[in-house]
Design a protein around this motif. Sequence first.
Motif: not given
Length: 595
Positions: A153-158, A89-94, A48-49, A84-87
């Motif tokens: 919750k919404p922050i962790i979900e991205g 959607e793939n769960g990286w935020a949480g 990804f990076t 960011y949308q990919q980030f």
Amino acid sequence: MNTYKAPLADIRFALYDVLDSEALFARLGFADASRELVDAILDESARFTETVIAPLNRVGDEHGCTLDKATGRVTTPPGFREAYQQFAENGWAGLVSPTEYGGQGLPHTAGVPVKEMIDAANLAWGNFPLLSHGATEALLHHGEDWQKEAFLKPIIEGRWTGTMCLTEPHCGSDLGLLKTRAVPNGDGTYSITGTKIFITAGDHDFTDNIIHLVLARLPDAPAGSKGISMFIVPKVKVNADGSLGEPNAVQCGALEHKMGIHASATCVMNFDGAVGTLIGQPHKGLMAMFTMMNTARLAVGLQGLGLSDRAYQNALRYARDRLQMRALSGAKFPDKAADPIIVHPDVRRMLLTQKALIEGGRLLGYHAASLIDVAIHDPDAEARKRADDLIGFLTPIVKACLTEWSIECTYHAQQCFGGHGYIQEWGMEQLARDARITTLYEGTTGIQALDLMGRKIMQQQGAGLRVFLGMIGEFCTTHADDASLAEFIGPLREIAQEWQALTMQIGQRAMGDADELGAAAWDYLFYSGYAALAYWWARAVAAADASSHPQSLKNAKRETARFYFTRLLPRTRTHAAAIASGAAPLMALDADAFD
């Protein structure tokens, strides 16, 4: 021309061979954090990076963010929102957030390499999820259950992002001067009015909502820092069912024009009676702020590490390709018109300095992050206490040293490129510009030094230092009879003894003159950083020797450690001499005599 390749081999060496993260995760109860899973995360993060956000690094620098002043809306550079949308959607935020709030529940230690890769690939882009992580930690530790449900919750979900709104035009680190007001509305909410500056990710087009954590004063607040409260202020009001309501009275009034990180939205945020809710107790906002700040300071240290590594990778590749003169000891590549510059001692000095600071700094930073896991999850209460003391001690060292070393490393990388290091198309000048900010935000290097000397040494009586010195002592005792490590064990013992003696001397002098603390703080900080790296380099050699890695890796670790001990560790001599000189050379000149 400037590229990034995730240093997976050294990351795995740090995690598995030196820090023994597999055993750590098992002891702490992270049953799902198997090596197989962590390796898969590392591989996917590298993909990804390297392929998604690294190519946007120069795009972001050239385009920057833009502000529509009529609406207060910020637009990020091309490709940033989609990345960011990919980030998300793939769960990286949480990745390291608790599962009960939608996260994956992995240890912080496993998230650290991901953070390093993101920052190396695209520092400006990485600032957006960075601030969300700080807000997440504050909500986790200080928020009420309904606040966690509504905002966390919404922050962790991205789906949403977070910010820290601390600094004001007239006050930076001295938050006792803060003026933003919070007036009760009578229904459990508050009207927040004031202006905040330097707000990273204060507005953007990544998500539908942004959750600002804002420091403000209640009408009955006592003066100074003891009268500060923290409030949750969403960009868009949130209805009881979690849906979005009306826009709140908060808006980006301006974007700062910066030396670097052009694609990071650094906003002036205006709160004009915006509706917010109190987080934590009234007048106790600094507790939540330090939760965010300490998380962010470690994260910014990793930013410095990432920039250093990317600069080094490109300098090394250039040094192997660039032909220039012959080696002083005779031609090394007689079939070529000239030798590549990597044969020259001074180029090797610059490359080895980078390599030593990066690989040693990686161990320092990763270990600090692992202490978060220990402090929260270790079944032994005494182990949790030691980890908490140690992470407090190491945080200013990690933040200050890894960022200041990033300036040194990006400088050396530019020097390896010669004139090309100053030319935009090679990308080195962007890394050097971006590195500068890491030493400033989340507390300047001077603030880190004061935190280390004043709070972690004096107020806490050196609790964290004692833990670290204990680690050094244990390592030296274990390997006392190991002839292969003798060249490192002796100097390490000596530096530990001097470190302890210097600390006591400063404390004794400060009893008679408080300026002695401030006078010694900067040099003490860097003395501590170089001493800590000596320990980690000795550990790295021991771990490499005990591993099944190829002999080439073992040799590389040993030779780099030798370089560190003989060429870089002696910098402590200068810092020790400066500390010994005391406050007089700094304070003797009258303020009016500066001209």
